[in-house]
Design a protein around this motif. Structure first.
Motif, PDB file in Angstrom:
ATOM      1  N   GLU A   6      -2.169 -29.022 -24.548  1.00 29.41           N
ATOM      2  CA  GLU A   6      -0.942 -28.380 -24.592  1.00 29.41           C
ATOM      3  C   GLU A   6      -2.504 -27.595 -25.997  1.00 29.41           C
ATOM      4  N   ASN A  10      -5.004 -19.196 -24.250  1.00 33.75           N
ATOM      5  CA  ASN A  10      -4.219 -17.904 -25.071  1.00 33.75           C
ATOM      6  C   ASN A  10      -4.742 -16.847 -25.456  1.00 33.75           C
ATOM      7  N   PRO A  14       1.891 -23.043 -27.345  1.00 32.95           N
ATOM      8  CA  PRO A  14       1.524 -22.566 -25.844  1.00 32.95           C
ATOM      9  C   PRO A  14       2.396 -21.754 -25.431  1.00 32.95           C
ATOM     10  N   TYR A  20       8.321 -24.539 -22.674  1.00 32.60           N
ATOM     11  CA  TYR A  20       7.293 -23.737 -22.627  1.00 32.60           C
ATOM     12  C   TYR A  20       7.298 -22.443 -22.046  1.00 32.60           C
ATOM     13  N   ILE A  60      -3.872 -24.915 -23.427  1.00 34.32           N
ATOM     14  CA  ILE A  60      -3.437 -23.974 -23.184  1.00 34.32           C
ATOM     15  C   ILE A  60      -3.420 -22.829 -24.010  1.00 34.32           C
ATOM     16  N   CYS A  61      -3.449 -23.422 -25.725  1.00 36.93           N
ATOM     17  CA  CYS A  61      -3.499 -22.518 -27.294  1.00 36.93           C
ATOM     18  C   CYS A  61      -5.392 -21.649 -26.870  1.00 36.93           C
TER      19      CYS A  61
END
Length: 215
Positions: A82, A89, A117, A109, A85-86
């Motif tokens: 996570e 992003n 995330p 998700y 992924i953040c």
């Protein structure tokens, strides 16, 4: 297409051998074999880099280079996944997620409305059965959020993992997968859900070729 493949960090457990590995001259026990196999399935003209967070951190320069970030995780790696992924992003990088954790918790998700995330595309089954369709759809600008095959792929069609994407000296052991699926029903294991009850095997020559590639 520049693709960054990220293997999240494992939490410290008895099996992670964190306190022993420095004496063995390695940083982690095994390489991320799933991601290395997915890498071998992607178009040969795509440029790939792999960052194993058990070996080194995810740097901003990795994300600045990438058009797309592939993340594969087991649930014990969820927190690290996570975080990665953040980071992707924030950098505006498209995220593709797969593996056991995202197969089981896809809804968490896919339908999240908070600021957590955000995953753009999911693989909920073995990549051999679906990745060609994803690549085709991506080329047309029509990639779907979810890709899931109905059956289990023939492992004779599975390529040798891209061992060239890692530094083998970072790992205490190398991994070679010769089968998927299991006929047993152990209460602690999700293999029968992910890979089915009928074992499927690679051919002997495939395994020999992979051993040659490792060497």
């Amino acid at each position: 297409m520049n693709v960054l493949m990220v293997s999240p960090k494992f939490q410290e457990t008895f099996w992670s051998m964190d306190n022993i590995l420095p004496f063995l001259g390695a940083k982690v026990v095994l390489p991320p074999l799933g991601l290395l196999t997915v890498a071998a399935l992607l178009p040969s003209e795509w440029k790939l880099k792999l960052v194993d967070l058990n070996v080194r951190p995810l740097e901003q320069e990795h994300l600045e280079w990438a058009d797309m970030c592939f993340v594969s995780a087991m649930t014990i790696q969820a927190e690290s996944a996570e975080e990665a992924i953040c980071q992707a992003n924030k950098a505006g990088v498209t995220v593709v997620a797969g593996g056991p954790h995202f197969t089981h918790f896809y809804e968490k998700y896919a339908f999240s409305t908070n600021s957590g995330p955000r995953v753009d595309h999911f693989f909920k089954s073995e990549a051999e059965g679906i990745i060609d369709q994803f690549v085709h759809d991506l080329g047309k600008g029509q990639a779907k959020q979810l890709y899931q095959s109905e059956g289990f792929p023939n492992l004779a069609e599975s390529p040798s993992p891209r061992y060239d994407l890692i530094n083998t000296k970072d790992y205490y052991c190398m991994g070679l997968q010769f089968s998927r699926g299991c006929p047993f029903n152990c209460e602690f294991c999700d293999v029968i859900i992910l890979n089915g009850r009928k074992p499927r095997y690679k051919a002997v020559q495939q395994c020999l070729d992979e051993l040659d590639n490792i060497r």
